[in-house]
Design an enzyme around this catalytic site. Sequence first.
Site, PDB file in Angstrom:
ATOM      1  N   ALA A  64       0.868  -1.175   0.000  1.00 25.56           N
ATOM      2  CA  ALA A  64       0.000   0.000   0.000  1.00 25.56           C
ATOM      3  C   ALA A  64       0.907   1.229   0.000  1.00 25.56           C
ATOM      4  O   ALA A  64       2.083   1.143   0.364  1.00 25.56           O
ATOM      5  CB  ALA A  64      -0.892  -0.019   1.233  1.00 25.56           C
ATOM      6  N   GLY A 109       0.679  -4.945   0.940  1.00 29.49           N
ATOM      7  CA  GLY A 109      -0.462  -5.050   0.031  1.00 29.49           C
ATOM      8  C   GLY A 109      -0.157  -5.830  -1.235  1.00 29.49           C
ATOM      9  O   GLY A 109      -1.069  -6.368  -1.861  1.00 29.49           O
ATOM     10  N   GLU A 112      -0.525  -9.369  -0.255  1.00 31.94           N
ATOM     11  CA  GLU A 112      -1.965  -9.553  -0.030  1.00 31.94           C
ATOM     12  C   GLU A 112      -2.733  -9.645  -1.349  1.00 31.94           C
ATOM     13  O   GLU A 112      -3.673 -10.437  -1.484  1.00 31.94           O
ATOM     14  CB  GLU A 112      -2.496  -8.397   0.833  1.00 31.94           C
ATOM     15  CG  GLU A 112      -1.948  -8.466   2.260  1.00 31.94           C
ATOM     16  CD  GLU A 112      -2.186  -7.194   3.070  1.00 31.94           C
ATOM     17  OE1 GLU A 112      -1.937  -6.088   2.536  1.00 31.94           O
ATOM     18  OE2 GLU A 112      -2.636  -7.299   4.218  1.00 31.94           O
ATOM     19  N   GLU A 132       4.436  -4.828   7.686  1.00 34.21           N
ATOM     20  CA  GLU A 132       3.649  -3.744   8.278  1.00 34.21           C
ATOM     21  C   GLU A 132       3.997  -3.413   9.720  1.00 34.21           C
ATOM     22  O   GLU A 132       4.011  -2.236  10.098  1.00 34.21           O
ATOM     23  CB  GLU A 132       2.146  -4.057   8.180  1.00 34.21           C
ATOM     24  CG  GLU A 132       1.567  -3.952   6.781  1.00 34.21           C
ATOM     25  CD  GLU A 132       1.644  -5.246   5.982  1.00 34.21           C
ATOM     26  OE1 GLU A 132       2.391  -6.162   6.403  1.00 34.21           O
ATOM     27  OE2 GLU A 132       0.969  -5.335   4.954  1.00 34.21           O
TER      28      GLU A 132
HETATM   29  N1  CAA Z   1       4.593   3.122  -0.820  1.00 41.89           N
HETATM   30  C1  CAA Z   1       4.972   4.264  -1.411  1.00 41.89           C
HETATM   31  N2  CAA Z   1       6.119   4.379  -2.121  1.00 41.89           N
HETATM   32  C2  CAA Z   1       6.905   3.286  -2.228  1.00 41.89           C
HETATM   33  C3  CAA Z   1       6.557   2.059  -1.646  1.00 41.89           C
HETATM   34  C4  CAA Z   1       5.334   1.996  -0.904  1.00 41.89           C
HETATM   35  N3  CAA Z   1       4.900   0.853  -0.341  1.00 41.89           N
HETATM   36  N4  CAA Z   1       7.530   1.166  -1.905  1.00 41.89           N
HETATM   37  C5  CAA Z   1       8.441   1.802  -2.644  1.00 41.89           C
HETATM   38  N5  CAA Z   1       8.072   3.089  -2.847  1.00 41.89           N
HETATM   39  C6  CAA Z   1       8.784   4.137  -3.577  1.00 41.89           C
HETATM   40  C7  CAA Z   1       9.961   4.669  -2.786  1.00 41.89           C
HETATM   41  O1  CAA Z   1       9.537   5.642  -1.849  1.00 41.89           O
HETATM   42  C8  CAA Z   1      10.837   5.218  -3.866  1.00 41.89           C
HETATM   43  O2  CAA Z   1      10.329   6.460  -4.266  1.00 41.89           O
HETATM   44  P1  CAA Z   1      11.357   7.704  -4.568  1.00 41.89           P
HETATM   45  O3  CAA Z   1      12.163   7.219  -5.756  1.00 41.89           O
HETATM   46  O4  CAA Z   1      10.429   8.820  -4.895  1.00 41.89           O
HETATM   47  O5  CAA Z   1      12.180   7.869  -3.335  1.00 41.89           O
HETATM   48  C9  CAA Z   1      10.607   4.252  -5.026  1.00 41.89           C
HETATM   49  O6  CAA Z   1       9.373   3.569  -4.741  1.00 41.89           O
HETATM   50  C10 CAA Z   1      11.692   3.207  -5.155  1.00 41.89           C
HETATM   51  O7  CAA Z   1      11.826   2.551  -3.903  1.00 41.89           O
HETATM   52  P2  CAA Z   1      13.229   2.416  -3.132  1.00 41.89           P
HETATM   53  O8  CAA Z   1      14.131   3.540  -3.471  1.00 41.89           O
HETATM   54  O9  CAA Z   1      12.924   2.209  -1.685  1.00 41.89           O
HETATM   55  O10 CAA Z   1      13.778   1.077  -3.806  1.00 41.89           O
HETATM   56  P3  CAA Z   1      14.801   0.035  -3.144  1.00 41.89           P
HETATM   57  O11 CAA Z   1      15.195  -0.872  -4.258  1.00 41.89           O
HETATM   58  O12 CAA Z   1      15.859   0.723  -2.403  1.00 41.89           O
HETATM   59  O13 CAA Z   1      13.906  -0.807  -2.107  1.00 41.89           O
HETATM   60  C11 CAA Z   1      11.960  -1.982  -1.327  1.00 41.89           C
HETATM   61  C12 CAA Z   1      12.855  -1.595  -2.534  1.00 41.89           C
HETATM   62  C13 CAA Z   1      12.741  -2.905  -0.389  1.00 41.89           C
HETATM   63  C14 CAA Z   1      10.744  -2.706  -1.873  1.00 41.89           C
HETATM   64  C15 CAA Z   1      11.558  -0.684  -0.583  1.00 41.89           C
HETATM   65  O14 CAA Z   1      11.031   0.237  -1.534  1.00 41.89           O
HETATM   66  C16 CAA Z   1      10.510  -0.902   0.464  1.00 41.89           C
HETATM   67  O15 CAA Z   1      10.836  -1.408   1.529  1.00 41.89           O
HETATM   68  N6  CAA Z   1       9.262  -0.497   0.183  1.00 41.89           N
HETATM   69  C17 CAA Z   1       8.198  -0.537   1.149  1.00 41.89           C
HETATM   70  C18 CAA Z   1       7.730  -1.967   1.396  1.00 41.89           C
HETATM   71  C19 CAA Z   1       6.664  -1.967   2.453  1.00 41.89           C
HETATM   72  O16 CAA Z   1       6.900  -1.669   3.606  1.00 41.89           O
HETATM   73  N7  CAA Z   1       5.434  -2.384   2.055  1.00 41.89           N
HETATM   74  C20 CAA Z   1       4.298  -2.420   2.952  1.00 41.89           C
HETATM   75  C21 CAA Z   1       3.519  -1.165   2.869  1.00 41.89           C
HETATM   76  S1  CAA Z   1       2.262  -1.075   4.120  1.00 41.89           S
HETATM   77  C22 CAA Z   1       0.984  -2.001   3.516  1.00 41.89           C
HETATM   78  O17 CAA Z   1       1.025  -2.591   2.457  1.00 41.89           O
HETATM   79  C23 CAA Z   1      -0.227  -2.012   4.383  1.00 41.89           C
HETATM   80  C24 CAA Z   1      -1.312  -2.925   3.975  1.00 41.89           C
HETATM   81  O18 CAA Z   1      -1.294  -4.095   4.194  1.00 41.89           O
HETATM   82  C25 CAA Z   1      -2.527  -2.379   3.386  1.00 41.89           C
END
Ligand code: CAA
Length: 259
Positions: A64, A109, A112, A132
């Site tokens: 998400a 998400g 999921e 999360e």
């Molecule tokens: N939401 C918003 N933006 C996201 C995102 C997310 N879940 N995941 C990645 N992005 C964005 C980053 O902010 C980044 O944007 P910018 O270039 O503008 O800075 C871009 O995508 C590229 O990401 P990274 O620079 O972080 O890429 P990386 O290769 O270094 O890392 C990753 C990849 C390990 C997947 C890392 O992006 C990450 O940890 N992402 C978040 C994963 C996460 O925590 N997901 C769960 C979200 S909460 C949820 O999903 C709740 C639910 O159940 C409903």
Amino acid sequence: METIILCVEGHVATLTINRPKALNALSTQVLTEMKEALLEVERNKDVYALIITGAGDKAFVAGADIAEMKDKNVEEAALYGEFGNEVFRMVETLHCPVIAAINGFALGGGCELAMSCDIRIAAENAVFGQPEVGLGITPGFGGTQRLARLVGAGIAKEMIFGARNIKADRAYQIGLVNSVVPAEELMVAANKMANGIAKNAPIAVAYAKKAINDGLQLDIDGGIAEEVKQFSACFATEDQTYGMTCFLEKTKEKTFSNK
Ligand code: CAA
């Protein structure tokens, strides 16, 4: 639609989440457009199988949208959770089978969404996780429910409480994915499976999906009753007569009419 690409080839549709710069994170816009695309697929009874994948070679869906969620209050978070769950239930209850072609990160998400699909094929570089609790929240789009049902409560709790990602081979080992293929073969494998499903009687496939999904929520007697209901309903279809006639007449090449 800006963030979703929907294309149909023959009887197979492919829905691509197209927000690669944010690793296909599920913003409200993505979810809204995904809902629109799913409604379109649901209306098109010529679609016998749907593939869901992510644009780019890095992510299926990285979760998400954290930027969008950060400042939500309790009520807004509830609405967001309800909306995500509504869209994912549409995936789960779609008239035809849905195959997730997981081409990279499937986190939060994203994991999921994959679990809302009927079948999951992962590329070797796929990474799964429910991170999360590391963000101060619980999974919100069905993760606590579907992961426990798919892999058992113990492993689901280990993954969710630990917020540790797992690689594709481990996902296969615990039954989270059906198969793992080299990244460059992912869409070929997904299309091969989808076209294989599409060769069979579409109504029977749809009824089988319903019997499995609905039956899983019932006790064994309720589940068997649901199966009898779906099994007998097939006998009102032209495809049942056709399929059995083909067998008895030893006709190898079949084309079901979806009637
Ligand atoms: N939401 C918003 N933006 C996201 C995102 C997310 N879940 N995941 C990645 N992005 C964005 C980053 O902010 C980044 O944007 P910018 O270039 O503008 O800075 C871009 O995508 C590229 O990401 P990274 O620079 O972080 O890429 P990386 O290769 O270094 O890392 C990753 C990849 C390990 C997947 C890392 O992006 C990450 O940890 N992402 C978040 C994963 C996460 O925590 N997901 C769960 C979200 S909460 C949820 O999903 C709740 C639910 O159940 C409903």
